[in-house]
Motif scaffolding. Structure first.
Motif, PDB file in Angstrom:
ATOM      1  N   GLU A  61      22.147   7.124  -6.120  1.00  0.00           N
ATOM      2  CA  GLU A  61      20.846   6.458  -5.981  1.00  0.00           C
ATOM      3  C   GLU A  61      19.711   7.483  -5.965  1.00  0.00           C
ATOM      4  O   GLU A  61      18.692   7.302  -6.636  1.00  0.00           O
ATOM      5  CB  GLU A  61      20.821   5.630  -4.698  1.00  0.00           C
ATOM      6  N   LEU A  62      19.887   8.536  -5.185  1.00  0.00           N
ATOM      7  CA  LEU A  62      18.841   9.548  -5.060  1.00  0.00           C
ATOM      8  C   LEU A  62      18.568  10.243  -6.387  1.00  0.00           C
ATOM      9  O   LEU A  62      17.415  10.547  -6.731  1.00  0.00           O
ATOM     10  CB  LEU A  62      19.240  10.584  -4.005  1.00  0.00           C
ATOM     11  N   ALA A  63      19.608  10.470  -7.165  1.00  0.00           N
ATOM     12  CA  ALA A  63      19.452  11.218  -8.413  1.00  0.00           C
ATOM     13  C   ALA A  63      19.009  10.354  -9.592  1.00  0.00           C
ATOM     14  O   ALA A  63      18.250  10.823 -10.451  1.00  0.00           O
ATOM     15  CB  ALA A  63      20.759  11.937  -8.756  1.00  0.00           C
ATOM     16  N   HIS A  64      19.454   9.089  -9.635  1.00  0.00           N
ATOM     17  CA  HIS A  64      19.273   8.323 -10.866  1.00  0.00           C
ATOM     18  C   HIS A  64      18.410   7.068 -10.746  1.00  0.00           C
ATOM     19  O   HIS A  64      17.843   6.618 -11.741  1.00  0.00           O
ATOM     20  CB  HIS A  64      20.652   7.944 -11.436  1.00  0.00           C
ATOM     21  N   ASP A  65      18.322   6.469  -9.560  1.00  0.00           N
ATOM     22  CA  ASP A  65      17.480   5.282  -9.424  1.00  0.00           C
ATOM     23  C   ASP A  65      15.997   5.681  -9.418  1.00  0.00           C
ATOM     24  O   ASP A  65      15.651   6.809  -9.075  1.00  0.00           O
ATOM     25  CB  ASP A  65      17.794   4.536  -8.129  1.00  0.00           C
ATOM     26  N   ILE A  66      15.144   4.747  -9.809  1.00  0.00           N
ATOM     27  CA  ILE A  66      13.696   4.940  -9.666  1.00  0.00           C
ATOM     28  C   ILE A  66      13.312   4.294  -8.339  1.00  0.00           C
ATOM     29  O   ILE A  66      13.236   3.067  -8.215  1.00  0.00           O
ATOM     30  CB  ILE A  66      12.920   4.301 -10.835  1.00  0.00           C
ATOM     31  N   ILE A  67      13.106   5.114  -7.329  1.00  0.00           N
ATOM     32  CA  ILE A  67      12.853   4.607  -5.988  1.00  0.00           C
ATOM     33  C   ILE A  67      11.343   4.496  -5.754  1.00  0.00           C
ATOM     34  O   ILE A  67      10.629   5.507  -5.738  1.00  0.00           O
ATOM     35  CB  ILE A  67      13.499   5.518  -4.927  1.00  0.00           C
ATOM     36  N   ASP A  68      10.877   3.253  -5.616  1.00  0.00           N
ATOM     37  CA  ASP A  68       9.470   2.994  -5.350  1.00  0.00           C
ATOM     38  C   ASP A  68       9.368   1.768  -4.446  1.00  0.00           C
ATOM     39  O   ASP A  68      10.372   1.353  -3.856  1.00  0.00           O
ATOM     40  CB  ASP A  68       8.685   2.801  -6.665  1.00  0.00           C
ATOM     41  N   GLU A  69       8.195   1.182  -4.335  1.00  0.00           N
ATOM     42  CA  GLU A  69       7.997   0.047  -3.434  1.00  0.00           C
ATOM     43  C   GLU A  69       8.834  -1.165  -3.843  1.00  0.00           C
ATOM     44  O   GLU A  69       9.180  -2.003  -3.010  1.00  0.00           O
ATOM     45  CB  GLU A  69       6.509  -0.338  -3.396  1.00  0.00           C
ATOM     46  N   LYS A  70       9.167  -1.281  -5.126  1.00  0.00           N
ATOM     47  CA  LYS A  70       9.918  -2.437  -5.616  1.00  0.00           C
ATOM     48  C   LYS A  70      11.431  -2.213  -5.549  1.00  0.00           C
ATOM     49  O   LYS A  70      12.203  -3.146  -5.759  1.00  0.00           O
ATOM     50  CB  LYS A  70       9.516  -2.755  -7.065  1.00  0.00           C
ATOM     51  N   TRP A  71      11.826  -0.988  -5.267  1.00  0.00           N
ATOM     52  CA  TRP A  71      13.253  -0.638  -5.327  1.00  0.00           C
ATOM     53  C   TRP A  71      14.035  -1.273  -4.176  1.00  0.00           C
ATOM     54  O   TRP A  71      13.570  -1.319  -3.042  1.00  0.00           O
ATOM     55  CB  TRP A  71      13.408   0.878  -5.277  1.00  0.00           C
ATOM     56  N   LYS A  72      15.242  -1.765  -4.486  1.00  0.00           N
ATOM     57  CA  LYS A  72      16.146  -2.288  -3.475  1.00  0.00           C
ATOM     58  C   LYS A  72      17.476  -1.571  -3.600  1.00  0.00           C
ATOM     59  O   LYS A  72      17.990  -1.420  -4.715  1.00  0.00           O
ATOM     60  CB  LYS A  72      16.353  -3.796  -3.644  1.00  0.00           C
ATOM     61  N   PRO A  73      18.044  -1.120  -2.497  1.00  0.00           N
ATOM     62  CA  PRO A  73      19.324  -0.392  -2.576  1.00  0.00           C
ATOM     63  C   PRO A  73      20.446  -1.287  -3.071  1.00  0.00           C
ATOM     64  O   PRO A  73      20.472  -2.489  -2.808  1.00  0.00           O
ATOM     65  CB  PRO A  73      19.569   0.054  -1.128  1.00  0.00           C
ATOM     66  N   THR A  74      21.374  -0.694  -3.811  1.00  0.00           N
ATOM     67  CA  THR A  74      22.548  -1.414  -4.268  1.00  0.00           C
ATOM     68  C   THR A  74      23.473  -1.644  -3.080  1.00  0.00           C
ATOM     69  O   THR A  74      23.703  -0.721  -2.303  1.00  0.00           O
ATOM     70  CB  THR A  74      23.299  -0.602  -5.338  1.00  0.00           C
ATOM     71  N   PRO A  75      23.993  -2.876  -2.911  1.00  0.00           N
ATOM     72  CA  PRO A  75      24.958  -3.094  -1.809  1.00  0.00           C
ATOM     73  C   PRO A  75      26.107  -2.111  -1.923  1.00  0.00           C
ATOM     74  O   PRO A  75      26.714  -1.970  -2.979  1.00  0.00           O
ATOM     75  CB  PRO A  75      25.430  -4.539  -2.043  1.00  0.00           C
ATOM     76  N   LYS A  76      26.381  -1.399  -0.846  1.00  0.00           N
ATOM     77  CA  LYS A  76      27.395  -0.342  -0.884  1.00  0.00           C
ATOM     78  C   LYS A  76      28.785  -0.953  -0.867  1.00  0.00           C
ATOM     79  O   LYS A  76      29.069  -1.870  -0.110  1.00  0.00           O
ATOM     80  CB  LYS A  76      27.202   0.620   0.285  1.00  0.00           C
ATOM     81  N   SER A  77      29.642  -0.445  -1.698  1.00  0.00           N
ATOM     82  CA  SER A  77      31.012  -0.937  -1.796  1.00  0.00           C
ATOM     83  C   SER A  77      31.955   0.235  -1.922  1.00  0.00           C
ATOM     84  O   SER A  77      31.670   1.196  -2.634  1.00  0.00           O
ATOM     85  CB  SER A  77      31.167  -1.851  -3.021  1.00  0.00           C
ATOM     86  N   ASN A  78      33.086   0.145  -1.253  1.00  0.00           N
ATOM     87  CA  ASN A  78      34.100   1.178  -1.376  1.00  0.00           C
ATOM     88  C   ASN A  78      34.807   1.122  -2.713  1.00  0.00           C
ATOM     89  O   ASN A  78      35.589   2.006  -3.043  1.00  0.00           O
ATOM     90  CB  ASN A  78      35.154   1.014  -0.264  1.00  0.00           C
ATOM     91  N   ALA A  79      34.562   0.066  -3.493  1.00  0.00           N
ATOM     92  CA  ALA A  79      35.270  -0.092  -4.756  1.00  0.00           C
ATOM     93  C   ALA A  79      34.791   0.874  -5.815  1.00  0.00           C
ATOM     94  O   ALA A  79      35.436   1.063  -6.825  1.00  0.00           O
ATOM     95  CB  ALA A  79      35.098  -1.521  -5.279  1.00  0.00           C
ATOM     96  N   SER A  80      33.666   1.492  -5.627  1.00  0.00           N
ATOM     97  CA  SER A  80      33.147   2.414  -6.635  1.00  0.00           C
ATOM     98  C   SER A  80      32.792   3.732  -5.991  1.00  0.00           C
ATOM     99  O   SER A  80      32.114   3.778  -4.984  1.00  0.00           O
ATOM    100  CB  SER A  80      31.909   1.813  -7.309  1.00  0.00           C
ATOM    101  N   ASN A  81      33.284   4.795  -6.580  1.00  0.00           N
ATOM    102  CA  ASN A  81      32.985   6.128  -6.076  1.00  0.00           C
ATOM    103  C   ASN A  81      31.639   6.541  -6.639  1.00  0.00           C
ATOM    104  O   ASN A  81      31.531   6.870  -7.811  1.00  0.00           O
ATOM    105  CB  ASN A  81      34.090   7.091  -6.530  1.00  0.00           C
TER     106      ASN A  81
END
Length: 257
Positions: A61-81
């Motif tokens: 998320e830190l490296a590839h998402d565009i984090i701004d006021e509209k950004w919402k974190p992806t629900p964290k899942s152990n299914a994906s590394n």
């Protein structure tokens, strides 16, 4: 393309921190913060991991998402590394296959995500594996007989653990078990993890919790210096059993006519 620079600047300001205050919290120089936010440099793996943890984000998320006021974190899942896989490339920018010998297995658990550690591992390539990310692991012991101890398993990186298929073999890297090569008994379960089997039935199956798993590699090939022995000559006992089975099959065919 990395969005680290803009994300760092936005996140710092949202927390109301100056560059110096952020530098003090992360324990780096203020000049380094400026260099990262102005995209003149990028944090190394361990620092990037520390910053991601500070903001309660994944490194992806830190490296590839565009984090701004509209950004919402992806629900964290152990299914994906979601961490960034560290790889090396050859002179033609093709990914190498890094080898993890038995003697390096303990260190691999701490260094698997460190580009400098991965760069120090022995490397080779195989022409049939030119798509995807691969790593080779030397195995030890008799739990996966008839595959002999000392064999090298070439595995393909599994990004989404829900793609893991039962009855197939994988190299599983976990916090408690380290590097193991096993057969998977069932599909990955978010609440339980993976149930692992040994081909040598002397060993009992066991579960590896999802939160302990750090990497999974699907076995694609193996390399061994132990060549297979020729099949033993049939004995009178085995020949008699074969003849009896053939006679039984013939009688069954005749009876069904």
């Amino acid at each position: 393309m990395s969005n680290i620079a803009s994300n760092l600047k936005f996140l710092r300001k949202r927390k109301g921190l100056t560059q110096q205050q952020f530098a003090d919290v992360i324990e780096i120089k203020r000049a380094s913060v400026g260099a990262y936010e102005e995209d003149r440099a990028e944090p190394k793996y361990e620092l990037l991991k520390k910053i991601a943890e500070f903001y309660d984000l994944t490194m992806d998320e830190l490296a590839h998402d565009i984090i701004d006021e509209k950004w919402k974190p992806t629900p964290k899942s152990n299914a994906s590394n979601l961490r960034i896989l560290s790889v090396t490339v050859d002179g033609q920018q093709r990914e190498n296959i890094e080898l993890v010998p038995v003697k390096a297995s303990a260190g691999y658990l701490n260094g698997y995500g460190d580009p400098e550690y991965v760069a120090e591992l022995p490397k080779f390539s195989l022409p049939m594996f030119n798509q995807g990310s691969y790593r080779a692991f030397e195995i030890k012991g008799d739990s996966m007989l008839p595959l002999p101890s000392g064999s090298v398993i070439v595995g393909e990186y599994v990004e989404n653990w829900h793609d893991i298929k039962p009855n197939q073999t994988y190299v599983v890297v976990s916090k408690e078990e380290g590097v193991v090569y096993k057969r998977v008994a069932s599909k990955f379960k978010d609440d339980k993890g993976l149930k692992l089997l040994s081909d040598n039935k002397v060993y009992e199956p066991y579960w590896v919790p999802a939160q302990d798993i750090v990497e999974v590699w699907k076995a694609k090939a193996f390399i061994s210096t132990v060549l297979p022995e020729p099949s033993p000559e049939p004995t009178m006992e085995t020949l008699t059993a074969m003849m009896a089975q053939m006679q039984k099959t013939i009688n069954s065919v005749v009876d069904n006519k």
